[in-house]
Every structure is written in C-alpha cells, then in structure tokens.
Design a protein around this motif. Structure first.
Motif, mmCIF file in Angstrom:
data_model
loop_
_atom_site.group_PDB
_atom_site.id
_atom_site.type_symbol
_atom_site.label_atom_id
_atom_site.label_comp_id
_atom_site.label_asym_id
_atom_site.label_seq_id
_atom_site.Cartn_x
_atom_site.Cartn_y
_atom_site.Cartn_z
ATOM 1 N N ALA A 255 -6.645 49.380 23.208
ATOM 2 C CA ALA A 255 -7.984 50.202 23.827
ATOM 3 C C ALA A 255 -7.887 51.400 23.451
ATOM 4 O O ALA A 255 -9.039 51.309 23.310
ATOM 5 C CB ALA A 255 -7.717 49.783 25.562
ATOM 6 N N VAL A 256 -7.185 51.998 24.099
ATOM 7 C CA VAL A 256 -6.945 53.153 23.661
ATOM 8 C C VAL A 256 -7.092 52.926 21.489
ATOM 9 O O VAL A 256 -8.292 54.375 21.907
ATOM 10 C CB VAL A 256 -5.974 54.183 24.364
ATOM 11 C CG1 VAL A 256 -5.542 55.097 23.611
ATOM 12 C CG2 VAL A 256 -5.867 54.284 25.555
ATOM 13 N N TRP A 257 -5.615 52.755 21.443
ATOM 14 C CA TRP A 257 -6.149 52.935 20.066
ATOM 15 C C TRP A 257 -7.487 52.785 19.219
ATOM 16 O O TRP A 257 -8.306 53.516 18.712
ATOM 17 C CB TRP A 257 -4.715 52.192 19.797
ATOM 18 C CG TRP A 257 -4.989 52.391 17.944
ATOM 19 C CD1 TRP A 257 -6.031 53.721 16.391
ATOM 20 C CD2 TRP A 257 -4.019 52.012 17.104
ATOM 21 N NE1 TRP A 257 -5.476 52.620 15.891
ATOM 22 C CE2 TRP A 257 -3.970 52.033 15.741
ATOM 23 C CE3 TRP A 257 -3.377 51.030 17.536
ATOM 24 C CZ2 TRP A 257 -3.500 51.579 14.382
ATOM 25 C CZ3 TRP A 257 -2.499 50.766 16.659
ATOM 26 C CH2 TRP A 257 -2.028 50.561 15.090
ATOM 27 N N LEU A 258 -7.960 52.145 19.932
ATOM 28 C CA LEU A 258 -9.122 51.160 18.584
ATOM 29 C C LEU A 258 -10.608 51.545 19.453
ATOM 30 O O LEU A 258 -11.885 52.007 18.518
ATOM 31 C CB LEU A 258 -9.332 49.602 18.874
ATOM 32 C CG LEU A 258 -9.823 49.156 17.756
ATOM 33 C CD1 LEU A 258 -9.456 49.109 16.366
ATOM 34 C CD2 LEU A 258 -9.764 47.256 17.648
ATOM 35 N N MET A 259 -10.637 52.396 21.043
ATOM 36 C CA MET A 259 -11.617 52.731 20.937
ATOM 37 C C MET A 259 -12.138 54.056 21.294
ATOM 38 O O MET A 259 -12.823 54.114 20.708
ATOM 39 C CB MET A 259 -11.770 52.822 22.417
ATOM 40 C CG MET A 259 -11.952 51.607 23.363
ATOM 41 S SD MET A 259 -11.862 51.650 25.457
ATOM 42 C CE MET A 259 -11.865 49.831 25.215
#
Length: 479
Positions: A255-259
């Motif tokens: 989530a952190v990566w893609l957001m």
C-alpha cells in the motif's frame, strides 16, 4: 511445527475445488506456512485500485509531500486493524465474518454482513473497470469483451478456492516486485524535474490531508473483512506475532509503495487515469514497458477479483445459513460465486466514465460501515473473550450467542450514528466536519464509541470462557 505442510497437499489439489466453506477447519486439515501471509497480502494490495488512492491528493490540490505523508500514515494506521484480525483465523479455524456471530448473534450478524457484501461487490466493480481499461489499451477490445472474461476468471478462481488463490498470489508477488521496481525507479528519474500539475485546492491543506488519510485508512481497513479467510488453515498454535507481522508487512508494504507512486504520478501527469499514467511512465522508460506493466497489473486485479468473489461467497453463505442451516455444497458455492460475478458484471457495464470521485466516496463509505464492526469484533476477541469461543454455538442459534445480540448490534449502530456529524463526502457533510473546514475524523469517533460501548456492555455479561457445559474452542466443531 508451525510451518508444517499436510502430507496430502500437492499441485494437483490446486485445481480441485476446496471442500470446506464456512465450517470449522479440523487440525488434520491445517496446512500452510506463516510467511505465505506476506506475499498473499502484498499481491492482494498491489493493484491499480491501490494506485488510484494516491491520485486523490493531487486531484484535490494537495502537494506531493503532503499527499505521500497522508497515504503512508493512513495506510499504516488502517493496516494495523486488518492485520490483528489475522490471528483469529488459526485460533478459531473459521472465515472472518462468520466469527461476528459471537458479537452480533447468529442472525444479528447479517447486519454487518450486508455492508461487507456491498464492499466486495463495489471493489470488484472498480477492479473490473480498471483491468478492462488496461487490457483494452494494450491488447484491444472493449467492455463487452473484457468484462465477461474478467467475471468468469474471478468466478473460477473463487470456486476452486483457498489453495489456488494463495498459490497465484505468491507467484504474482515476484513478478510485481520485478516489474514495478523497475517502473518506480524509472518513473522517479523520468519525472522528478517535471513541473507539478496539482489541481486547484478544494479546501485547506489540513482538510485535504485528512481526506487522503481517511481514504487510505479506509481502503486498508476494508481488507479486515476477509483476513481470517486466508489464515484459517494455519495450525491453531501458529505464533500470533508472526501471523500478524507477516500480514501487516505484506499489506502495508504494498500500500505504501503503490499509493506513494500514485501520488507522484498524479502530481506530475495531468491525468487521473491510472492506466494512462502507467503507460506514459512505463513507455518513457523503455518502449513497450508501460504495456507490460499494465498487463501485469491486470493479472493482479484478476487475482484480487477472485479473492473478493471468494469472500462474498463465504459471507453470503454465512447469511443464508443463519436462517436456513445447511451443509454448504459445491453446487451452492458455484451458484453463489456465479451470482456475484453476474451482479458485478451488470453494475460495471452501467458505471459512468468518471469514476475517480465516486471511488473516493466509496472508500469513505466503506470506512464508515466497517469501522464500528472492526472495533466490536476486536474488542470482543482480544479484551472480552481473549480468544476463547464455543465454535459449535456459532452455528447454533439456540447456543450461548443467541439469534440476536443487542450488545453488539447497539454498539455497532451507535458507533455509526456517532460518526454522522463527522462525515465529509461529496454528497453530505456533517455539522462537525463543516465546522472543521470539511476535515473527516469520523473513523476515530467510530472506533472509540463502538469499542467502548461494547467493552462496557459485554464485559459484564460475557465471561472469558462462555457458558455452555464447559465446551472449548478445541473440543467443538461443526458436525
């Protein structure tokens, strides 16, 4: 011992339909490795839908730095709640939502079930649209080709069930890390010096920050409704910390990566279309690389659609079983997953082209309905009963949990009502949110109110070991 594989497992079983459904998983059928929760939730969250969350900040005038900070904090906060549900699967040996019968009653649990089914259907609609856009842009064809193909693929994956879904998620993890690792580095290098294209601000920085934070947190909390579905086959004595940690690391990491990547792309490219963003940035790195990234993303979306369809099947069967107890059969499972696929297909075909604003509102709605449920469920499991349940009575409306439990239902409804003044959406803004300039902190209110009410009302009534002839979690299962 925790990572042991049952001797009967094999690749041939990946194509054989799962025999279990909402029933208890006995010890001799437990299998799987704790680390499998990591790649499962990494791939499960590494989809274009997650990327779209990152686009929200720039689309409402929030700068890159604040957008990234909001999605990182929101994702990490929301993932905490979904991850601690993972420990319930090995201990109870049941899917996630049917466990709610202990808090809401065998029939009363249908109240949160309804909201959860809405979540499953809604996400699959958006996933269908995004995956079809990607396939159409890279291969050709349109909605009337790809929507049915995607629906069928998700239905087949859900019908075969647990082991196949886990296997597909692990395979996809390596592919996603490789392709998106190259894409992320290339995107940052390519667009770092580009002028920001952030939209005009729709409110104060604080208001926009909380909007993005709530969207990211709500998106992550929405996964809480099926966490145990994919940990319930683990051995009952699996290390709780390891189960929770692997789940958190996988879901929060992706989530952190893609957001964050979405926030960066959204602040550099004048488009809120995730597919266009991937194509432009990927093809800028290497000719055709953008198309590859979109195709890989479409594969991940198909897998997640299977996950959602599987969860919708378990929740629907749980709801039906509350009023008409029966042993779930392959025919029933097939009928439910096909019905879910048909509904998603019909809604997707009627969805308007401009879906980003609608998606933002949808995520907030999920947060509103799921926050009181997760508060009640977690307080009951960790604070009231401390993991001790009478499994047989979860399937018996004459058992200790009854048909309707006013404690869980009132706590859920009162938490939802308490949130209303703090709502801030495109179609409604509560008085408190209005006074705060549109900032939405309703999730904090819902967690505190529902959790506190349930702790006070249930704590004095329900013993840690429920009454019922001394039966325990390990000694009772559904016949």
């Amino acid at each position: 011992m925790h990572d042991q594989q049952a001797p009967r497992r094999g690749l041939t079983l990946l194509t054989a339909p799962e025999t279990r459904s909402i029933d208890y998983i006995p010890a001799d059928e437990r299998h799987g490795k704790l680390w499998h929760q990591g790649p499962f939730w990494f791939s499960g969250n590494f989809v274009l839908t997650t990327l779209v969350i990152g686009f929200i900040g720039p689309s409402i005038g929030l700068g890159l730095g604040w957008s990234v900070t909001a999605v990182v904090l929101g994702a990490c906060f929301g993932t905490l709640f979904m991850a601690v549900h993972a420990n319930q699967g090995p201990r109870m040996g049941l899917p996630q939502m049917i466990q709610s019968r202990a808090q809401f009653g065998v029939r009363g649990a249908v109240v949160p079930f309804t909201a959860v089914i809405f979540v499953y259907l809604g996400f699959n609609v958006f996933n269908t649209v995004l995956a079809a856009q990607g396939l159409a842009r890279t291969i050709g064809g349109g909605p009337w080709l790809w929507y049915p193909v995607l629906a069928v693929a998700s239905v087949v994956l859900a019908f075969v069930g647990h082991d196949l879904i886990h296997f597909v998620q692990r395979v996809l993890t390596g592919l996603l890390v490789l392709v998106f690792g190259m894409l992320t580095v290339g995107t940052v290098v390519q667009w770092w010096d580009a002028a920001p294209v952030v939209a005009p601000a729709t409110g104060s920085t604080w208001t926009s920050f909380l909007t993005v934070f709530a969207a990211a947190a709500g998106y992550q909390i929405s996964y809480a409704v099926y966490v145990s579905d994919y940990s319930r086959y683990l051995p009952a004595d699996a290390d709780p910390r390891a189960v929770i940690w692997w789940t958190y690391a996988g879901a929060a990491g992706s989530a952190v990566w893609l957001m964050s990547l979405g926030a960066f792309v959204g602040s550099r490219i004048p488009s809120d279309d995730a597919v266009t963003g991937l194509l432009r940035t990927g093809n800028g790195i290497m000719s055709g690389f953008g198309s590859l990234a979109v195709l890989v993303s479409a594969l991940a979306l198909i897998s997640v659609m299977g996950v959602n369809t599987y969860g919708a099947m378990l929740t629907t069967v749980s709801a039906v079983d509350a009023f008409r107890p029966n042993r779930p059969t392959s025919r029933l499972r097939a009928a439910v997953v096909m019905s879910v696929g048909a509904v998603v297909l019909a809604v997707a075909l009627s969805l308007p082209d401009d879906y980003l604003a609608g998606f933002s509102s949808f995520v907030l709605l999920m947060l509103y309905f799921l926050v009181p449920w997760t508060a009640v469920n977690l307080v009951d499991y960790y604070a009231i009963r401390k993991g001790q349940y009478v499994i047989g009575d979860i399937f018996d409306d004459r058992g200790v949990y009854g048909r309707w439990s006013w404690r869980g239902l009132v706590s859920y409804v009162m938490g939802l009502v308490a949130m209303v003044p703090f709502f801030s959406t495109t179609f409604f803004r509560g008085p408190v949110a209005e006074a705060m300039g549109g900032a939405d902190i309703s999730f904090v209110v819902g967690l505190l109110v529902s959790g506190a009410l349930y702790a006070v009302s249930a704590g004095k009534h329900d013993a840690t070991s429920p009454p019922g002839g001394g039966r325990t979690l390990k000694s009772v299962g559904r016949p």
